[in-house]
Scaffold this motif. Structure first.
Motif, PDB file in Angstrom:
ATOM      1  N   UNK A 214      25.792  19.550   0.739  1.00 10.63           N
ATOM      2  CA  UNK A 214      24.597  19.489   1.580  1.00 10.63           C
ATOM      3  C   UNK A 214      23.448  18.825   0.832  1.00 10.63           C
ATOM      4  N   UNK A 215      22.706  17.997   1.542  1.00 11.09           N
ATOM      5  CA  UNK A 215      21.537  17.379   0.918  1.00 11.09           C
ATOM      6  C   UNK A 215      20.506  18.431   0.557  1.00 11.09           C
ATOM      7  N   UNK A 216      20.358  19.432   1.433  1.00 11.31           N
ATOM      8  CA  UNK A 216      19.365  20.475   1.220  1.00 11.31           C
ATOM      9  C   UNK A 216      20.071  21.801   0.944  1.00 11.31           C
ATOM     10  N   UNK A 217      19.831  22.366  -0.230  1.00  9.78           N
ATOM     11  CA  UNK A 217      20.283  23.714  -0.539  1.00  9.78           C
ATOM     12  C   UNK A 217      19.108  24.449  -1.178  1.00  9.78           C
ATOM     13  N   UNK A 218      19.330  25.659  -1.610  1.00  6.52           N
ATOM     14  CA  UNK A 218      18.216  26.444  -2.151  1.00  6.52           C
ATOM     15  C   UNK A 218      17.606  25.766  -3.373  1.00  6.52           C
ATOM     16  N   UNK A 219      18.437  25.155  -4.193  1.00 10.31           N
ATOM     17  CA  UNK A 219      17.949  24.499  -5.401  1.00 10.31           C
ATOM     18  C   UNK A 219      17.096  23.282  -5.067  1.00 10.31           C
ATOM     19  N   UNK A 220      17.521  22.519  -4.075  1.00 13.17           N
ATOM     20  CA  UNK A 220      16.851  21.251  -3.794  1.00 13.17           C
ATOM     21  C   UNK A 220      15.604  21.392  -2.933  1.00 13.17           C
TER      22      UNK A 220
ATOM     23  N   UNK B  30      28.460  -8.708   0.257  1.00 14.05           N
ATOM     24  CA  UNK B  30      28.816  -7.999  -0.974  1.00 14.05           C
ATOM     25  C   UNK B  30      27.640  -7.122  -1.405  1.00 14.05           C
ATOM     26  N   UNK B  31      27.927  -5.865  -1.699  1.00 13.49           N
ATOM     27  CA  UNK B  31      26.852  -4.981  -2.137  1.00 13.49           C
ATOM     28  C   UNK B  31      27.375  -3.959  -3.143  1.00 13.49           C
ATOM     29  N   UNK B  32      26.445  -3.485  -3.937  1.00  8.45           N
ATOM     30  CA  UNK B  32      26.752  -2.514  -4.985  1.00  8.45           C
ATOM     31  C   UNK B  32      25.870  -1.297  -4.767  1.00  8.45           C
ATOM     32  N   UNK B  33      26.484  -0.159  -4.551  1.00 12.30           N
ATOM     33  CA  UNK B  33      25.718   1.064  -4.306  1.00 12.30           C
ATOM     34  C   UNK B  33      25.210   1.651  -5.616  1.00 12.30           C
ATOM     35  N   UNK B  34      23.913   1.934  -5.628  1.00 17.60           N
ATOM     36  CA  UNK B  34      23.274   2.648  -6.720  1.00 17.60           C
ATOM     37  C   UNK B  34      22.885   4.025  -6.179  1.00 17.60           C
ATOM     38  N   UNK B  35      23.714   5.042  -6.393  1.00 20.72           N
ATOM     39  CA  UNK B  35      23.416   6.357  -5.809  1.00 20.72           C
ATOM     40  C   UNK B  35      22.103   6.921  -6.340  1.00 20.72           C
ATOM     41  N   UNK B  36      21.303   7.428  -5.428  1.00 17.77           N
ATOM     42  CA  UNK B  36      20.056   8.109  -5.766  1.00 17.77           C
ATOM     43  C   UNK B  36      20.163   9.512  -5.188  1.00 17.77           C
ATOM     44  N   UNK B  37      20.525  10.458  -6.024  1.00 17.88           N
ATOM     45  CA  UNK B  37      20.741  11.828  -5.548  1.00 17.88           C
ATOM     46  C   UNK B  37      19.383  12.499  -5.322  1.00 17.88           C
ATOM     47  N   UNK B  38      18.964  12.503  -4.081  1.00 12.87           N
ATOM     48  CA  UNK B  38      17.631  13.026  -3.773  1.00 12.87           C
ATOM     49  C   UNK B  38      17.562  14.536  -3.959  1.00 12.87           C
ATOM     50  N   UNK B  39      18.697  15.212  -3.934  1.00 13.95           N
ATOM     51  CA  UNK B  39      18.714  16.658  -4.169  1.00 13.95           C
ATOM     52  C   UNK B  39      18.428  16.997  -5.628  1.00 13.95           C
ATOM     53  N   UNK B  40      18.635  16.012  -6.499  1.00  6.82           N
ATOM     54  CA  UNK B  40      18.379  16.210  -7.925  1.00  6.82           C
ATOM     55  C   UNK B  40      17.059  15.589  -8.363  1.00  6.82           C
ATOM     56  N   UNK B  41      16.343  14.966  -7.428  1.00  5.15           N
ATOM     57  CA  UNK B  41      15.057  14.374  -7.760  1.00  5.15           C
ATOM     58  C   UNK B  41      15.119  12.980  -8.358  1.00  5.15           C
ATOM     59  N   UNK B  42      16.261  12.295  -8.210  1.00  7.61           N
ATOM     60  CA  UNK B  42      16.396  10.973  -8.809  1.00  7.61           C
ATOM     61  C   UNK B  42      15.497   9.926  -8.149  1.00  7.61           C
ATOM     62  N   UNK B  43      14.974  10.239  -6.968  1.00  2.00           N
ATOM     63  CA  UNK B  43      14.074   9.313  -6.274  1.00  2.00           C
ATOM     64  C   UNK B  43      12.697   9.234  -6.923  1.00  2.00           C
ATOM     65  N   UNK B  44      12.434  10.099  -7.904  1.00  2.00           N
ATOM     66  CA  UNK B  44      11.116  10.121  -8.535  1.00  2.00           C
ATOM     67  C   UNK B  44      11.089   9.435  -9.900  1.00  2.00           C
ATOM     68  N   UNK B  45      12.163   8.776 -10.274  1.00  2.00           N
ATOM     69  CA  UNK B  45      12.168   8.089 -11.565  1.00  2.00           C
ATOM     70  C   UNK B  45      11.267   6.860 -11.506  1.00  2.00           C
ATOM     71  N   UNK B  46      10.640   6.505 -12.621  1.00  2.00           N
ATOM     72  CA  UNK B  46       9.784   5.307 -12.637  1.00  2.00           C
ATOM     73  C   UNK B  46      10.527   4.040 -12.235  1.00  2.00           C
ATOM     74  N   UNK B  47      11.811   3.957 -12.597  1.00  2.00           N
ATOM     75  CA  UNK B  47      12.597   2.772 -12.270  1.00  2.00           C
ATOM     76  C   UNK B  47      12.744   2.610 -10.758  1.00  2.00           C
ATOM     77  N   UNK B  48      13.013   3.721 -10.080  1.00  2.00           N
ATOM     78  CA  UNK B  48      13.168   3.649  -8.627  1.00  2.00           C
ATOM     79  C   UNK B  48      11.823   3.413  -7.948  1.00  2.00           C
ATOM     80  N   UNK B  49      10.762   3.980  -8.503  1.00  2.00           N
ATOM     81  CA  UNK B  49       9.434   3.816  -7.923  1.00  2.00           C
ATOM     82  C   UNK B  49       9.018   2.350  -7.884  1.00  2.00           C
ATOM     83  N   UNK B  50       9.473   1.554  -8.845  1.00  2.00           N
ATOM     84  CA  UNK B  50       9.146   0.130  -8.850  1.00  2.00           C
ATOM     85  C   UNK B  50       9.763  -0.591  -7.660  1.00  2.00           C
ATOM     86  N   UNK B  51      10.890  -0.077  -7.189  1.00  2.00           N
ATOM     87  CA  UNK B  51      11.594  -0.693  -6.068  1.00  2.00           C
ATOM     88  C   UNK B  51      11.145  -0.097  -4.744  1.00  2.00           C
TER      89      UNK B  51
END
Length: 232
Positions: A213-219, A25-46
């Motif tokens: 796409x994971x990578x676009x001009x914005x990301x 059993x698992x629960x997905x917590x999406x981390x949209x790397x194109x939007x920079x969600x991987x840089x939040x302090x909460x995610x950094x702790x993990x």
């Protein structure tokens, strides 16, 4: 039981493939790397490396506090040891499996990733870099093709975390400028994994989360050019 911090990349697919195979059993917590969600302090702790995937196991072996694990290879090994599935139990088999897991983590993934960058995303085409990484990707495909040419169905004989680690990095072979016709044993292995029910479920799940796409001009400014200031 398992929180999976995930995005729809090859390293993310490794973990959904495993979890679908074993039925945890698992629960997905999406981390949209194109939007920079991987840089939040909460995610950094993990995940102190600011990269997906990562997991938090709320029911670790032996009980106690939840355990967080980052790095896709470490997660696969953790889950395999937790469930006692998809990793050989004998010394020689386990050693072989770990060698190929590390081969993917240290070779196929990073080299194919550089291939993607210079072929697809670099702001200027650098022929030397393109040639370097396309050829190295080809060499690594050749290594795995040769290994599989003795008639074995999977990398370590039986299906294992070594296969789950490598497969998502072969999925984008066309973008890597690799012709699978040149790697017949590898191609058979690839097709064998692609029709597994868990593989299909994992990739269908990815489509339900993200088809952009994971990578676009914005990301590009988010994903490329990071340095030490990124994690301060």
């Amino acid at each position: 039981m398992i929180d999976l911090y995930y995005w729809t990349t090859p390293n993310g697919h490794k973990i959904t493939m495993y979890l679908e195979e074993v039925g945890l059993e698992y629960d997905i917590k999406p981390i949209n790397i194109s939007e920079g969600e991987q840089f939040t302090p909460e995610f950094l702790k993990i995940a102190p490396n600011n990269r997906i995937p990562a997991i938090v196991d709320h029911a670790p072996q032996g009980g106690g506090e939840p355990i967080a694990v980052f790095e896709s290879g470490a997660i696969l090994l953790y889950l395999a040891d937790k469930t006692k599935q998809f990793i050989p139990h004998d010394l020689r088999g386990r050693s072989e499996c770990l060698q190929w897991l590390f081969w993917q983590m240290g070779g196929l993934g990073p080299m194919a990733g550089q291939n993607h960058h210079f072929v697809q995303y670099a702001p200027e085409k650098l022929p030397y870099a393109v040639d370097r990484y396309v050829k190295e990707t080809s060499r690594l495909y050749g290594v795995l093709n040769k290994h599989l040419s003795d008639g074995r169905e999977y990398i370590c004989g039986d299906y294992s975390i070594a296969d789950m680690a490598a497969y998502p990095w072969v999925v984008p072979h066309e973008r890597q400028r690799q012709d699978m016709n040149h790697f017949p044993a590898l191609n058979q292995w690839f097709e064998r994994i692609s029709v597994r029910s868990a593989t299909r479920k994992a990739y269908d799940l990815a489509k339900s989360i993200n088809i952009a796409p994971t990578v676009d001009e914005k990301s590009k400014s988010i994903l490329f050019g990071q340095d030490a200031k990124t994690i301060r």
